[in-house]
Motif scaffolding. Structure first.
Motif, PDB file in Angstrom:
ATOM      1  N   CYS A  53       0.847  -1.199   0.000  1.00  0.00           N
ATOM      2  CA  CYS A  53       0.000   0.000   0.000  1.00  0.00           C
ATOM      3  C   CYS A  53       0.887   1.256   0.000  1.00  0.00           C
ATOM      4  O   CYS A  53       2.074   1.203   0.336  1.00  0.00           O
ATOM      5  CB  CYS A  53      -0.953  -0.016   1.179  1.00  0.00           C
ATOM      6  N   CYS A  81      -2.031  -3.243  11.353  1.00  0.00           N
ATOM      7  CA  CYS A  81      -2.297  -3.945  10.080  1.00  0.00           C
ATOM      8  C   CYS A  81      -0.940  -4.420   9.598  1.00  0.00           C
ATOM      9  O   CYS A  81      -0.013  -4.549  10.381  1.00  0.00           O
ATOM     10  CB  CYS A  81      -2.949  -3.004   9.084  1.00  0.00           C
ATOM     11  N   ARG A  82      -0.769  -4.567   8.281  1.00  0.00           N
ATOM     12  CA  ARG A  82       0.546  -5.018   7.837  1.00  0.00           C
ATOM     13  C   ARG A  82       1.631  -3.981   8.045  1.00  0.00           C
ATOM     14  O   ARG A  82       2.817  -4.270   7.919  1.00  0.00           O
ATOM     15  CB  ARG A  82       0.510  -5.501   6.397  1.00  0.00           C
ATOM     16  N   LEU A  83       1.228  -2.747   8.387  1.00  0.00           N
ATOM     17  CA  LEU A  83       2.208  -1.723   8.751  1.00  0.00           C
ATOM     18  C   LEU A  83       3.148  -2.255   9.848  1.00  0.00           C
ATOM     19  O   LEU A  83       4.311  -1.887   9.923  1.00  0.00           O
ATOM     20  CB  LEU A  83       1.466  -0.475   9.240  1.00  0.00           C
ATOM     21  N   TYR A  86       6.080  -3.645   8.248  1.00  0.00           N
ATOM     22  CA  TYR A  86       6.782  -2.844   7.255  1.00  0.00           C
ATOM     23  C   TYR A  86       8.189  -2.446   7.700  1.00  0.00           C
ATOM     24  O   TYR A  86       9.072  -2.243   6.873  1.00  0.00           O
ATOM     25  CB  TYR A  86       5.962  -1.592   6.916  1.00  0.00           C
ATOM     26  N   GLU A 217      -8.716   5.528   5.774  1.00  0.00           N
ATOM     27  CA  GLU A 217      -7.462   4.941   6.271  1.00  0.00           C
ATOM     28  C   GLU A 217      -6.541   5.990   6.892  1.00  0.00           C
ATOM     29  O   GLU A 217      -6.395   7.094   6.374  1.00  0.00           O
ATOM     30  CB  GLU A 217      -6.775   4.227   5.085  1.00  0.00           C
ATOM     31  N   SER A 298      -5.751   4.066   0.738  1.00  0.00           N
ATOM     32  CA  SER A 298      -4.697   3.713  -0.205  1.00  0.00           C
ATOM     33  C   SER A 298      -5.185   2.539  -1.053  1.00  0.00           C
ATOM     34  O   SER A 298      -5.960   1.699  -0.582  1.00  0.00           O
ATOM     35  CB  SER A 298      -3.464   3.297   0.587  1.00  0.00           C
ATOM     36  N   CYS A 301      -5.646  -1.302   0.393  1.00  0.00           N
ATOM     37  CA  CYS A 301      -5.784  -1.326   1.865  1.00  0.00           C
ATOM     38  C   CYS A 301      -6.929  -2.274   2.237  1.00  0.00           C
ATOM     39  O   CYS A 301      -8.106  -1.912   2.141  1.00  0.00           O
ATOM     40  CB  CYS A 301      -6.065   0.093   2.372  1.00  0.00           C
ATOM     41  N   THR A 302      -6.556  -3.474   2.657  1.00  0.00           N
ATOM     42  CA  THR A 302      -7.582  -4.504   2.893  1.00  0.00           C
ATOM     43  C   THR A 302      -8.623  -4.111   3.946  1.00  0.00           C
ATOM     44  O   THR A 302      -9.823  -4.269   3.703  1.00  0.00           O
ATOM     45  CB  THR A 302      -6.914  -5.838   3.278  1.00  0.00           C
TER      46      THR A 302
HETATM   47  S1  SF4 Z   1      -3.058   1.449   3.793  1.00  0.00           S
HETATM   48 FE1  SF4 Z   1      -4.290  -0.021   4.937  1.00  0.00          FE
HETATM   49  S2  SF4 Z   1      -3.066  -1.876   4.963  1.00  0.00           S
HETATM   50 FE2  SF4 Z   1      -1.693  -0.181   4.394  1.00  0.00          FE
HETATM   51  S3  SF4 Z   1      -0.833   0.579   6.290  1.00  0.00           S
HETATM   52 FE3  SF4 Z   1      -2.661   1.769   5.953  1.00  0.00          FE
HETATM   53  S4  SF4 Z   1      -4.294   0.645   7.062  1.00  0.00           S
HETATM   54 FE4  SF4 Z   1      -2.572  -0.738   6.810  1.00  0.00          FE
END
Ligand code: SF4
Length: 356
Positions: A53, A81-83, A86, A217, A298, A301-302
């Motif tokens: 994302c 989340c997947r953040l 990261y 988001e 984004s 963004c699931t």
């Molecule tokens: S865009 Fe969505 S999946 Fe990506 S960091 Fe932000 S909340 Fe998480």
């Protein structure tokens, strides 16, 4: 002895309180990453996997720009989340690119175990003084609250400024003065001074202006470059902007249990990241008489993709229009502005019809 030079990716106005903790609490130098521009996202996208994302790409671009400006230690915060994963990926990519930096990943810390924060802060400055860090953090929290209060006022009124650019100019002055704040006393003075100055700016606000709520988001909603200056586009058209999502509300005044309870008709389970807040605020804005809702996220963004069918139901139940924007590195300003314009025309006509 040379001080450690710490940086953090650019994120709205919040780099100022972060800088305060780094300088005053951890006794390190702070390298303010340059404002996000096309160059930032191009740099980030160039070295990021395609599928991630956009916050990942913005952060990576921002890290590279900060390193070019002299940063030697980079901080990543993690997230729900997947953040949260990261940090490792950023660290590895930067290493592969040949950058020799110290990377501190706050995703390793846990709010339920305060000592884990101590461990991470120690990686920034092993000689840190816990009392100084705690004191600076408390003041930084206050700074965040002040930033959010001032920016709430701006969103409510900027669309009606009499002198074009007056709110923007005063906002910049406020941020510059905030950066110079040394202690609580000065912070209170700055807050009162600027709140008064903002309230003294001339506005020409109608009795019943158009009002739009923004949801979505975390990063995209709070970083104006990421959302292509959506709030400014709305303000240009004389719209009051409601946006609950900020750091104070999500981190310090958050009532998760109540939120879960209040949205249970629409969502029984937490879908991660900001999904619950998105649903909750869509309901609130519909009930508060907003004329429309804008959902931003984004691309990819699931959690926010999962909210979209729920938002459709809310839109039908409360008869409120919702428009969806998904941002990626290829998104063009022209496409965004055309859709904002069409949305504006629609809610204005609708309001006119309803008031007949
Ligand atoms: S865009 Fe969505 S999946 Fe990506 S960091 Fe932000 S909340 Fe998480």
């Amino acid at each position: 002895m040379n001080k450690v030079r710490v940086s953090f990716p650019r994120f709205g106005s919040y780099n100022i309180p972060i800088e305060y903790i780094i300088r005053k609490g951890l006794d390190c130098d702070y390298v303010m990453a340059p404002p996000i521009t096309k160059k930032t996202i191009e740099l980030g996208a160039k070295y990021s996997p395609d599928f991630v994302c956009t916050p990942f790409k913005y952060h990576l671009g921002s890290y590279i720009e900060a390193i070019d400006d002299g940063a030697t230690t980079l901080v990543q915060v993690g997230g729900a989340c997947r953040l949260g994963y990261y940090g490792e990926m950023h660290e590895q990519i930067l290493k592969d690119l040949g950058y020799k930096v110290n990377f501190v990943n706050m995703a390793n810390a846990n709010f339920n175990k305060p000592l884990t924060f101590y461990d991470e802060f120690k990686k920034i400055n092993p000689n840190m003084n816990v009392k100084k860090v705690a004191k600076a953090t408390l003041l930084a929290i206050k700074m965040v609250e002040i930033i959010d209060k001032i920016e709430d006022y701006i969103r409510e009124n900027v669309g009606f400024e009499v002198v074009e650019g007056s709110f923007d100019k005063l906002h910049q002055d406020f941020l510059e003065d905030l950066r110079e704040v040394e202690d609580k006393k000065e912070l209170n003075i700055i807050y009162k001074l600027y709140m008064r100055k903002f309230k003294n700016l001339k506005i020409n606000k109608p009795k019943n202006p158009l009002k739009v709520g923004i949801i979505g988001e975390y990063y995209t909603i709070m970083d104006e470059y990421s959302n292509h200056y959506m709030e400014k586009e709305l303000a240009k058209r004389g719209i009051v902007i409601e946006r609950w999502m900020n750091i104070s509300n999500t981190l310090f005044h958050n009532y998760e249990k109540e939120i879960k309870q209040s949205i249970k008709k629409y969502a029984k389970f937490d879908m991660g990241a900001t999904a619950m807040y998105t649903i909750k605020k869509a309901i609130d804005y519909a009930k508060d008489g907003c004329d429309g809702i804008i959902h931003v996220k984004s691309f990819g963004c699931t959690p926010e993709i999962d909210t979209m069918p729920v938002l459709q139901r809310i839109s039908e139940d409360y008869k409120i229009p919702i428009i969806y924007f998904s941002f990626d590195t290829q998104t063009s300003d022209v496409g965004i502005n055309t859709r904002v314009e069409a949305f504006y025309d629609m809610i204005m006509m609708r309001k006119g019809e309803m008031m007949k």
